[in-house]
Write a protein that holds these residues in place. Structure first.
Motif, PDB file in Angstrom:
ATOM      1  N   LYS A  47      42.652 111.538  80.607  1.00  0.00           N
ATOM      2  CA  LYS A  47      41.970 110.682  81.010  1.00  0.00           C
ATOM      3  C   LYS A  47      42.211 109.083  80.467  1.00  0.00           C
ATOM      4  O   LYS A  47      41.852 108.281  80.986  1.00  0.00           O
ATOM      5  CB  LYS A  47      40.355 110.837  80.623  1.00  0.00           C
ATOM      6  CG  LYS A  47      39.919 112.100  81.242  1.00  0.00           C
ATOM      7  CD  LYS A  47      38.251 112.410  80.847  1.00  0.00           C
ATOM      8  CE  LYS A  47      37.812 113.287  81.247  1.00  0.00           C
ATOM      9  NZ  LYS A  47      36.384 113.691  80.996  1.00  0.00           N
ATOM     10  N   ALA A  48      42.699 109.131  79.406  1.00  0.00           N
ATOM     11  CA  ALA A  48      43.313 108.193  78.641  1.00  0.00           C
ATOM     12  C   ALA A  48      44.281 107.181  79.203  1.00  0.00           C
ATOM     13  O   ALA A  48      45.172 107.862  79.941  1.00  0.00           O
ATOM     14  CB  ALA A  48      43.625 108.371  77.117  1.00  0.00           C
ATOM     15  N   ASN A  49      44.340 105.794  79.174  1.00  0.00           N
ATOM     16  CA  ASN A  49      45.296 105.188  79.922  1.00  0.00           C
ATOM     17  C   ASN A  49      46.124 104.447  78.737  1.00  0.00           C
ATOM     18  O   ASN A  49      47.528 104.099  78.979  1.00  0.00           O
ATOM     19  CB  ASN A  49      44.737 104.199  81.044  1.00  0.00           C
ATOM     20  CG  ASN A  49      45.854 103.509  81.582  1.00  0.00           C
ATOM     21  OD1 ASN A  49      46.959 103.897  82.182  1.00  0.00           O
ATOM     22  ND2 ASN A  49      46.020 101.899  81.414  1.00  0.00           N
ATOM     23  N   ASP A  50      45.350 104.089  77.526  1.00  0.00           N
ATOM     24  CA  ASP A  50      46.032 103.253  76.573  1.00  0.00           C
ATOM     25  C   ASP A  50      45.809 104.164  75.206  1.00  0.00           C
ATOM     26  O   ASP A  50      44.939 104.184  74.784  1.00  0.00           O
ATOM     27  CB  ASP A  50      45.537 102.042  76.315  1.00  0.00           C
ATOM     28  CG  ASP A  50      45.682 101.145  77.694  1.00  0.00           C
ATOM     29  OD1 ASP A  50      46.783 100.425  77.779  1.00  0.00           O
ATOM     30  OD2 ASP A  50      44.553 100.799  78.369  1.00  0.00           O
ATOM     31  N   ILE A  51      46.942 104.448  75.050  1.00  0.00           N
ATOM     32  CA  ILE A  51      47.130 105.648  73.751  1.00  0.00           C
ATOM     33  C   ILE A  51      47.822 104.749  72.392  1.00  0.00           C
ATOM     34  O   ILE A  51      48.941 104.375  72.666  1.00  0.00           O
ATOM     35  CB  ILE A  51      47.765 106.919  74.045  1.00  0.00           C
ATOM     36  CG1 ILE A  51      47.036 107.453  75.209  1.00  0.00           C
ATOM     37  CG2 ILE A  51      47.808 107.738  72.956  1.00  0.00           C
ATOM     38  CD1 ILE A  51      47.813 108.687  75.953  1.00  0.00           C
ATOM     39  N   VAL A  52      47.197 104.858  71.546  1.00  0.00           N
ATOM     40  CA  VAL A  52      47.797 104.425  70.211  1.00  0.00           C
ATOM     41  C   VAL A  52      48.083 105.512  69.225  1.00  0.00           C
ATOM     42  O   VAL A  52      46.980 106.244  68.923  1.00  0.00           O
ATOM     43  CB  VAL A  52      46.803 103.177  69.380  1.00  0.00           C
ATOM     44  CG1 VAL A  52      47.347 102.722  68.131  1.00  0.00           C
ATOM     45  CG2 VAL A  52      46.494 102.135  70.432  1.00  0.00           C
ATOM     46  N   LEU A  53      49.123 105.414  68.648  1.00  0.00           N
ATOM     47  CA  LEU A  53      49.546 106.311  67.678  1.00  0.00           C
ATOM     48  C   LEU A  53      49.542 105.553  66.165  1.00  0.00           C
ATOM     49  O   LEU A  53      50.303 104.682  66.224  1.00  0.00           O
ATOM     50  CB  LEU A  53      50.861 106.963  68.046  1.00  0.00           C
ATOM     51  CG  LEU A  53      50.951 107.998  69.317  1.00  0.00           C
ATOM     52  CD1 LEU A  53      52.235 108.154  69.600  1.00  0.00           C
ATOM     53  CD2 LEU A  53      49.826 108.925  69.213  1.00  0.00           C
ATOM     54  N   VAL A  54      48.827 106.006  65.271  1.00  0.00           N
ATOM     55  CA  VAL A  54      48.846 105.371  63.920  1.00  0.00           C
ATOM     56  C   VAL A  54      49.515 105.989  62.931  1.00  0.00           C
ATOM     57  O   VAL A  54      49.244 106.961  62.319  1.00  0.00           O
ATOM     58  CB  VAL A  54      47.207 105.107  63.532  1.00  0.00           C
ATOM     59  CG1 VAL A  54      47.255 104.456  62.053  1.00  0.00           C
ATOM     60  CG2 VAL A  54      46.308 104.435  64.568  1.00  0.00           C
ATOM     61  N   GLY A  55      50.645 105.503  62.774  1.00  0.00           N
ATOM     62  CA  GLY A  55      51.678 106.211  61.734  1.00  0.00           C
ATOM     63  C   GLY A  55      52.793 106.430  62.502  1.00  0.00           C
ATOM     64  O   GLY A  55      52.904 106.683  63.692  1.00  0.00           O
ATOM     65  N   GLY A  56      54.084 105.917  61.735  1.00  0.00           N
ATOM     66  CA  GLY A  56      55.461 105.873  62.583  1.00  0.00           C
ATOM     67  C   GLY A  56      56.350 107.028  61.987  1.00  0.00           C
ATOM     68  O   GLY A  56      57.420 106.690  62.058  1.00  0.00           O
ATOM     69  N   GLY A  57      55.976 108.136  61.428  1.00  0.00           N
ATOM     70  CA  GLY A  57      56.891 109.102  61.134  1.00  0.00           C
ATOM     71  C   GLY A  57      57.353 109.902  62.222  1.00  0.00           C
ATOM     72  O   GLY A  57      57.072 109.753  63.529  1.00  0.00           O
ATOM     73  N   GLY A  58      57.698 111.299  62.022  1.00  0.00           N
ATOM     74  CA  GLY A  58      58.309 111.931  63.158  1.00  0.00           C
ATOM     75  C   GLY A  58      57.267 112.515  63.984  1.00  0.00           C
ATOM     76  O   GLY A  58      57.820 112.730  65.423  1.00  0.00           O
TER      77      GLY A  58
END
Length: 388
Positions: A150-161
């Motif tokens: 359902k999501a269109n704009d997905i944000v991932l918080v943290g830039g690890g593997g």
């Protein structure tokens, strides 16, 4: 007439990439007449975490959970071997009295031990925080699949593997969705890895249309009015936010029982090179929960477990032995899968060797090590009908 020697017990807490190899090796080498082997785990299955991001995101392969949740089969309960599906709530450890050492489980059972291996792993946030039963996990996976769909704009918080691999899986499944990664550093990952490779890591995602917001943080992972706001005040459109800041060690029960001094400020268990706890030579730790100057990974947990096995076998023969084996670490290596057909890899040998899409896809992306892990740990795939 000689009396029968008192039976010893080797107790392992945690069925992950340290606990299962230790159990396997000890089950082959312990004398069943003199030593019992017990494995305690809150789940009746092993979780193959390197495939977890694909499991959470992808819906292209039916019953993929059967390849990721691998059951602890009947062989874990044969002869002198026993597995217990429960959680350790406390450790009673009398330094001076071997007969007064035991763990207490959440079902009320107490299990004595002669030697104890603590390998409880890590606690994850978001979709990787799996419930203890397979049935509950599958239900949660369906909920996450629906949220991703359902999501269109997905944000991932943290830039690890983990963040890198989430982004690749999302772009494989839904190429047109907007994916943003927010990371506190100016390059993804951390400075254990060389900047020249970290720049490749950035570029690998940017080529797929992933937006990188670097040198900034998001404190509140719940979107408000369709957006999240970074510490610097930047507004990012978001209808789904996934925390990917990495796990924390599953060690609270250890400190509550043995004292805060057995942990570092980060919550990791202090160990000697022999993988023994200082001042408690009958207790070992291995895997993600230990404090060691290297990155946490399955490929580190396995050799740590083998050191523990060798040392327990030595001590069972002679409790005063000093010729114990030491763990001195392994070169850093990190393959990052960018979906099913790409990625980038680093191997910390020579000057630091890097590889791109072709090698990473061949070595990791296509099957996420599932066949090799099944063989190495002797864990056959599960059944979609299993409920625990």
């Amino acid at each position: 007439m000689s009396s029968k020697p008192q039976q010893k017990t080797v107790l392992i807490v945690g069925a992950g990439f340290a606990g299962v190899p230790a159990f396997n090796e000890l089950s082959k080498r312990l004398d069943p007449n003199t030593t019992k082997l017990v494995l305690i785990n809150p789940r009746s299955h092993f979780i193959h975490l390197p495939a977890a991001c694909r499991l959470v995101v992808s819906q292209t392969e039916p019953h993929y959970e059967d390849k990721v949740f691998l059951p602890l089969t009947d062989r874990f309960n044969e002869g002198n071997r026993r597995s217990v599906n429960a959680k350790v709530v406390s450790i009673h450890d009398d330094k001076d009295d071997e007969a007064n050492r035991y763990v207490t489980l959440d079902n009320g059972e107490k299990i004595e031990y002669t030697y104890l291996l603590l390998a409880p792993g890590s606690i994850w946030e978001g979709p990787l925080d799996f419930p203890n039963t397979k049935e509950e996990s599958v239900k949660k996976l369906k909920e996450w699949h629906n949220r991703f769909e359902k999501a269109n704009d997905i944000v991932l918080v943290g830039g690890g593997g983990i963040s890198f691999e989430y982004a690749g899986e999302i772009k494989d499944e839904w190429p047109t969705k907007n994916v943003t990664i927010v990371h506190s550093r100016n390059l993804l990952l951390n400075d254990v890895y060389p900047d020249r490779w970290r720049r490749q890591v950035n570029q690998s995602l940017e080529k797929r249309g992933v937006r990188l917001v670097l040198g900034d943080r998001v404190d509140d992972v719940v979107p408000k009015d369709g957006k999240v706001v970074t510490r610097s005040g930047k507004e990012i459109t978001a209808d789904l936010v996934i925390p990917t800041r990495g796990p924390r060690p599953n060690s609270a029960f250890i400190a509550a029982s043995l004292g805060d001094e057995v942990l570092t400020s980060s919550g990791h268990v202090k160990v000697n090179p022999t993988m023994q706890l200082p001042d408690r030579p009958h207790i070992f730790a291995a895997g993600d929960v230990v404090e060691w100057n290297e990155q946490k990974s399955a490929r580190k947990a396995y050799p740590q477990a083998l050191v523990v096995v060798q040392n327990i076998l030595t001590l069972l023969k002679n409790p005063e032995a000093t010729n114990l084996k030491s763990y001195w670490g392994r070169p850093e290596a990190l393959p990052l899968t960018n979906g099913k057909n790409g990625g980038t890899s680093y191997w910390g040998v020579l000057w630091g060797v890097t590889f791109g899409d072709w090698f990473t896809s061949l070595a990791a992306s296509k099957n996420l090590y599932i066949p090799g892990v099944n063989r190495m740990l002797n864990l056959p795939p599960g059944s979609s009908k299993e409920s625990s």
